[in-house]
Motif scaffolding. Structure first.
Motif, PDB file in Angstrom:
ATOM      1  N   ILE A 148       0.674  -1.510  -0.042  1.00  0.00           N
ATOM      2  CA  ILE A 148      -0.249   0.673   0.179  1.00  0.00           C
ATOM      3  C   ILE A 148       0.628   0.873   0.265  1.00  0.00           C
ATOM      4  O   ILE A 148       0.201   2.585  -0.153  1.00  0.00           O
ATOM      5  CB  ILE A 148      -1.054  -0.046   1.262  1.00  0.00           C
ATOM      6  CG1 ILE A 148      -0.153   0.000   2.785  1.00  0.00           C
ATOM      7  CG2 ILE A 148      -1.823  -1.347   1.135  1.00  0.00           C
ATOM      8  CD1 ILE A 148      -0.757   0.310   3.552  1.00  0.00           C
ATOM      9  N   PHE A 149       1.951   1.018   0.179  1.00  0.00           N
ATOM     10  CA  PHE A 149       3.135   1.724   0.205  1.00  0.00           C
ATOM     11  C   PHE A 149       2.677   3.452  -0.675  1.00  0.00           C
ATOM     12  O   PHE A 149       2.655   2.928  -2.254  1.00  0.00           O
ATOM     13  CB  PHE A 149       4.291   2.022   0.313  1.00  0.00           C
ATOM     14  CG  PHE A 149       5.796   2.902   0.576  1.00  0.00           C
ATOM     15  CD1 PHE A 149       5.287   3.874   1.969  1.00  0.00           C
ATOM     16  CD2 PHE A 149       6.809   3.257  -0.553  1.00  0.00           C
ATOM     17  CE1 PHE A 149       6.221   5.039   1.495  1.00  0.00           C
ATOM     18  CE2 PHE A 149       7.548   4.117  -0.028  1.00  0.00           C
ATOM     19  CZ  PHE A 149       7.343   4.855   0.607  1.00  0.00           C
ATOM     20  N   ALA A 150       3.425   4.655  -1.083  1.00  0.00           N
ATOM     21  CA  ALA A 150       2.864   5.293  -2.490  1.00  0.00           C
ATOM     22  C   ALA A 150       2.201   5.257  -3.482  1.00  0.00           C
ATOM     23  O   ALA A 150       2.441   5.034  -4.212  1.00  0.00           O
ATOM     24  CB  ALA A 150       4.261   5.470  -2.810  1.00  0.00           C
ATOM     25  N   SER A 151       1.035   4.536  -2.961  1.00  0.00           N
ATOM     26  CA  SER A 151      -0.430   4.613  -3.186  1.00  0.00           C
ATOM     27  C   SER A 151      -1.137   5.671  -3.696  1.00  0.00           C
ATOM     28  O   SER A 151      -1.787   5.813  -5.468  1.00  0.00           O
ATOM     29  CB  SER A 151      -1.695   4.191  -2.282  1.00  0.00           C
ATOM     30  OG  SER A 151      -1.893   5.497  -1.562  1.00  0.00           O
ATOM     31  N   GLN A 152      -0.636   7.173  -3.549  1.00  0.00           N
ATOM     32  CA  GLN A 152      -0.631   8.722  -4.476  1.00  0.00           C
ATOM     33  C   GLN A 152       0.845   8.683  -5.781  1.00  0.00           C
ATOM     34  O   GLN A 152      -0.085   9.176  -6.466  1.00  0.00           O
ATOM     35  CB  GLN A 152      -0.323   9.629  -3.079  1.00  0.00           C
ATOM     36  CG  GLN A 152      -1.079  10.172  -2.267  1.00  0.00           C
ATOM     37  CD  GLN A 152      -0.282   8.901  -1.188  1.00  0.00           C
ATOM     38  OE1 GLN A 152       0.382   8.029  -1.347  1.00  0.00           O
ATOM     39  NE2 GLN A 152      -0.397   9.207   0.400  1.00  0.00           N
TER      40      GLN A 152
ATOM     41  N   LEU B 105      -8.090   7.403  -4.847  1.00  0.00           N
ATOM     42  CA  LEU B 105      -8.333   6.412  -5.337  1.00  0.00           C
ATOM     43  C   LEU B 105      -8.416   5.255  -4.601  1.00  0.00           C
ATOM     44  O   LEU B 105      -9.744   4.756  -4.998  1.00  0.00           O
ATOM     45  CB  LEU B 105      -7.117   6.313  -6.648  1.00  0.00           C
ATOM     46  CG  LEU B 105      -6.985   7.925  -7.771  1.00  0.00           C
ATOM     47  CD1 LEU B 105      -5.674   7.426  -8.376  1.00  0.00           C
ATOM     48  CD2 LEU B 105      -8.043   8.364  -8.218  1.00  0.00           C
ATOM     49  N   TYR B 106      -7.946   4.804  -3.968  1.00  0.00           N
ATOM     50  CA  TYR B 106      -7.994   3.484  -2.689  1.00  0.00           C
ATOM     51  C   TYR B 106      -8.388   3.592  -1.781  1.00  0.00           C
ATOM     52  O   TYR B 106      -7.713   5.046  -1.134  1.00  0.00           O
ATOM     53  CB  TYR B 106      -6.273   2.645  -3.638  1.00  0.00           C
ATOM     54  CG  TYR B 106      -6.152   2.878  -4.723  1.00  0.00           C
ATOM     55  CD1 TYR B 106      -6.837   1.725  -6.041  1.00  0.00           C
ATOM     56  CD2 TYR B 106      -4.482   4.021  -5.403  1.00  0.00           C
ATOM     57  CE1 TYR B 106      -6.213   2.259  -7.099  1.00  0.00           C
ATOM     58  CE2 TYR B 106      -4.444   3.736  -6.163  1.00  0.00           C
ATOM     59  CZ  TYR B 106      -5.227   3.651  -7.133  1.00  0.00           C
ATOM     60  OH  TYR B 106      -4.856   3.298  -8.577  1.00  0.00           O
ATOM     61  N   VAL B 107      -8.976   2.360  -1.202  1.00  0.00           N
ATOM     62  CA  VAL B 107      -9.071   2.469   0.056  1.00  0.00           C
ATOM     63  C   VAL B 107      -8.640   2.669   0.623  1.00  0.00           C
ATOM     64  O   VAL B 107      -7.699   2.602   2.043  1.00  0.00           O
ATOM     65  CB  VAL B 107     -10.113   0.749   0.060  1.00  0.00           C
ATOM     66  CG1 VAL B 107     -10.815   1.154   2.021  1.00  0.00           C
ATOM     67  CG2 VAL B 107     -11.622   0.992  -0.503  1.00  0.00           C
ATOM     68  N   ALA B 108      -7.169   2.060   0.579  1.00  0.00           N
ATOM     69  CA  ALA B 108      -5.675   1.988   1.232  1.00  0.00           C
ATOM     70  C   ALA B 108      -5.354   3.218   1.708  1.00  0.00           C
ATOM     71  O   ALA B 108      -4.505   3.436   2.969  1.00  0.00           O
ATOM     72  CB  ALA B 108      -4.730   0.900   0.633  1.00  0.00           C
ATOM     73  N   SER B 109      -5.733   3.912   0.947  1.00  0.00           N
ATOM     74  CA  SER B 109      -5.109   5.067   0.235  1.00  0.00           C
ATOM     75  C   SER B 109      -5.992   6.095   1.063  1.00  0.00           C
ATOM     76  O   SER B 109      -5.157   7.032   2.283  1.00  0.00           O
ATOM     77  CB  SER B 109      -5.642   6.394  -0.668  1.00  0.00           C
ATOM     78  OG  SER B 109      -4.352   5.742  -1.525  1.00  0.00           O
ATOM     79  N   LYS B 110      -6.838   5.609   1.719  1.00  0.00           N
ATOM     80  CA  LYS B 110      -7.780   5.797   2.681  1.00  0.00           C
ATOM     81  C   LYS B 110      -8.011   6.009   4.345  1.00  0.00           C
ATOM     82  O   LYS B 110      -7.462   6.769   5.106  1.00  0.00           O
ATOM     83  CB  LYS B 110      -9.065   6.106   2.911  1.00  0.00           C
ATOM     84  CG  LYS B 110      -9.814   6.495   1.232  1.00  0.00           C
ATOM     85  CD  LYS B 110     -11.104   6.365   1.242  1.00  0.00           C
ATOM     86  CE  LYS B 110     -11.783   7.109  -0.437  1.00  0.00           C
ATOM     87  NZ  LYS B 110     -13.048   6.293  -0.459  1.00  0.00           N
ATOM     88  N   LYS B 111      -7.495   4.880   4.133  1.00  0.00           N
ATOM     89  CA  LYS B 111      -6.515   3.677   5.657  1.00  0.00           C
ATOM     90  C   LYS B 111      -5.355   4.206   6.057  1.00  0.00           C
ATOM     91  O   LYS B 111      -5.839   4.134   7.524  1.00  0.00           O
ATOM     92  CB  LYS B 111      -7.114   2.883   5.485  1.00  0.00           C
ATOM     93  CG  LYS B 111      -7.435   2.024   7.424  1.00  0.00           C
ATOM     94  CD  LYS B 111      -8.184   2.117   7.792  1.00  0.00           C
ATOM     95  CE  LYS B 111      -8.618   1.129   9.047  1.00  0.00           C
ATOM     96  NZ  LYS B 111      -9.174   1.248  10.017  1.00  0.00           N
TER      97      LYS B 111
END
Length: 546
Positions: free
Chosen positions: A308-312, A528-534
């Motif tokens: 999930i790292f750097a999902s931006q 864009l992703y749930v992981a980015s929000k969590k």
């Protein structure tokens, strides 16, 4: 009466704090010495809080009129010398040079000199505290600490003795202490220096910038304009060589205005306090919860973080190997004041330099000392002439020393010349850099050299699809091998990790990356992703020293 009261308070403070006993010991050193002195220099450690409790007026003088406060202690010390017969050669009060060394300043806004604010106060001649990172320093030179002058008219009673003593005060130039146009107060004849009594001290000049200015070296400014300027610090005597390039310090000193080719605000340092980096406050609540869920496995937690790292920058699940290695290198960043530390240098072989560049640039912004090196600047220290005309050479930090305790991202290796790559290889292998100072060009004709420890991890990449590679006739390689013919073998082996990133590999599917890029172009700030929000960027930042 007010002056007498302050002298009494100064004597009481010296007695209670142990300063009087230290003064007596210093006097014994001077008295036992066979050398004759025109100036006797004494350092007195002063705690402003204790002084204010003892006598508010004396405390106010120390904080806001330090030169007058030094005169109060000078009078007290002279009386002590004469009363206790501590120094037999001492004749006049002006021969005693008192330097008050402050332990701290009140934690109030009015005592802090913010390097980001304008204008800087350099007219009040009082103590301020400032904090900054050393980006340059000079070699150590000499300055006139004190001098004795005599009237040139032999018939004048002031042609003998120690009536005309000049000592350096904060902000004064060399010409203010020693020059040939001083006149006798009694007969108006010119004064001549008795050179055998001149007292010399050590001097060093350093330049600092505020820690906020590090954003200028990260290649990412959050779309906010900013401006920064270095501040010059004068170190003298005991303070010389106490500051190292790349370290952060708190400095107590007096701002002054120095006129060279242009007017500049400088600081006469009084006390120097090293700033230790904060240790990680621990993993965030989100990571702690994730760790509890994955505690049954020794690799799940790390694998999920890398995923999930750097999902931006890249979609989750892509470039996992590279992201895992970047996280390993980031957690190695530690105490910048330690002489030695573990570093993990990373070299990436890739055909998608744009995406890798974005990923690395995002990562260095997670640590306080993440520096993106620009090709137009220097990686390692360089030499220049000191602008204050002291005859000393100025050593500029360079990106590697500025990234002390962090990451130095040097970009594409192909953008650096052969000699710079050879220097990089030497530094990566030895973890230090030696700067040679030619005496004929700088200084007094004596060659010098200074060695600096390099305490950062280097990140770089090589473009597999560069035009120079496309025109090369490739030799046959075994399946799984990489063509590294453009990279010097010794430099290749010096890096701790060599990673191959191929955008067409199963670990980096091209379609998901393209979709991610298009969505980010439409909504740059969107998650864009749930992981980015969590799991946010702040969760990762808390895991590294700040």
């Amino acid at each position: 009466m007010s002056n007498l009261k302050m002298k009494e308070a100064a004597l009481i403070y010296l007695d209670r704090s142990g300063g009087l006993q230290k003064f007596i010991d210093d006097c014994k050193y001077y008295n036992d010495s066979k050398q004759s002195y025109a100036v006797y220099r004494f350092n007195i450690l002063v705690n402003p809080s204790d002084i204010v409790e003892l006598d508010a007026e004396l405390g106010n003088h120390i904080l806001h009129k330090p030169l007058k406060a030094a005169q109060v202690f000078q009078s007290v010390c002279f009386t002590a010398v004469k009363t206790l017969s501590l120094i037999g050669q001492l004749q006049t009060e002006t021969q005693i040079n008192i330097v008050l060394k402050l332990t701290h300043l009140p934690p109030l806004r009015s005592y802090i000199l913010d390097l980001c604010e304008f204008p800087l106060d350099y007219a009040s001649q009082r103590f301020y505290m400032m904090q900054g990172i050393v980006i340059a320093m000079t070699t150590v030179t000499k300055y006139t600490q004190g001098a004795r002058f005599l009237c040139s008219d032999e018939a004048c009673p002031l042609s003998k003795g120690f009536q005309y003593i000049r000592v350096h005060v904060p902000g004064a130039t060399e010409s203010a202490t020693v020059r040939n146009d001083f006149l006798c107060n009694l007969c108006s004849s010119s004064l001549q220096e008795d050179r055998k009594f001149r007292v010399l001290g050590d001097k060093q000049i350093v330049e600092i910038i505020t820690a906020k200015a590090i954003h200028a070296f990260r290649g990412y400014s959050k779309n906010q304009p900013f401006r920064f300027q270095s501040l010059t610090i004068f170190l003298r005597d005991e303070s010389v060589s106490k500051m190292n390039i790349g370290n952060e310090y708190k400095i107590i000193g007096i701002p002054t205005c120095v006129k060279t080719s242009q007017t500049a605000v400088c600081i006469e340092a009084n006390s120097i306090i090293s700033c230790n980096p904060k240790v990680p406050s621990g993993i965030s609540d989100n990571f702690r919860y994730l760790l509890s869920l994955t505690s049954s496995s020794c690799w799940k937690f790390t694998a999920i973080l890398a995923n999930i790292f750097a999902s931006q920058i890249v979609p989750p699940g892509t470039y996992n190997l590279l992201k895992l290695c970047l996280l390993m290198s980031l957690v190695q960043t530690s105490d910048r004041n330690k002489e030695l530390k573990d570093c993990l240098d990373i070299l990436i072989i890739t055909s998608d330099t744009l995406l890798v560049d974005r990923l690395l640039n995002f990562s260095i912004n997670l640590v306080p000392r993440g520096i993106r090196h620009l090709v137009s600047t220097e990686i390692f220290p360089t030499l220049s002439r000191n602008k204050y005309g002291t005859g000393a050479v100025s050593i500029q930090a360079g990106s590697a020393l500025l990234a002390k305790g962090g990451i130095c991202f040097i970009g594409d290796l192909a953008s650096h010349k052969k000699d710079k790559l050879e220097q990089l290889q030497s530094v990566v292998e030895s973890r230090n850099i030696t700067v040679y100072i030619p005496g004929k060009k700088f200084g007094d004709g004596v060659n010098q050299q200074m060695t600096f420890p390099v305490q950062c991890s280097f990140w770089s990449f090589v473009d597999m699809d560069s035009s120079s590679r496309k025109n090369m006739q490739k030799t046959n390689t075994l399946i799984g091998q990489m063509d590294c013919s453009l990279i010097p073998t010794n430099l290749l082996e010096a890096f701790g990790l060599l990673i191959k990133c191929n955008e067409s590999s199963p670990c980096s599917p091209l379609l998901s990356t393209v979709q991610h890029t298009l969505k980010k172009a439409i909504d740059p700030e969107g998650q864009l992703y749930v992981a980015s929000k969590k799991f946010t960027t702040e969760d990762f930042e808390k895991s590294f020293p700040s």
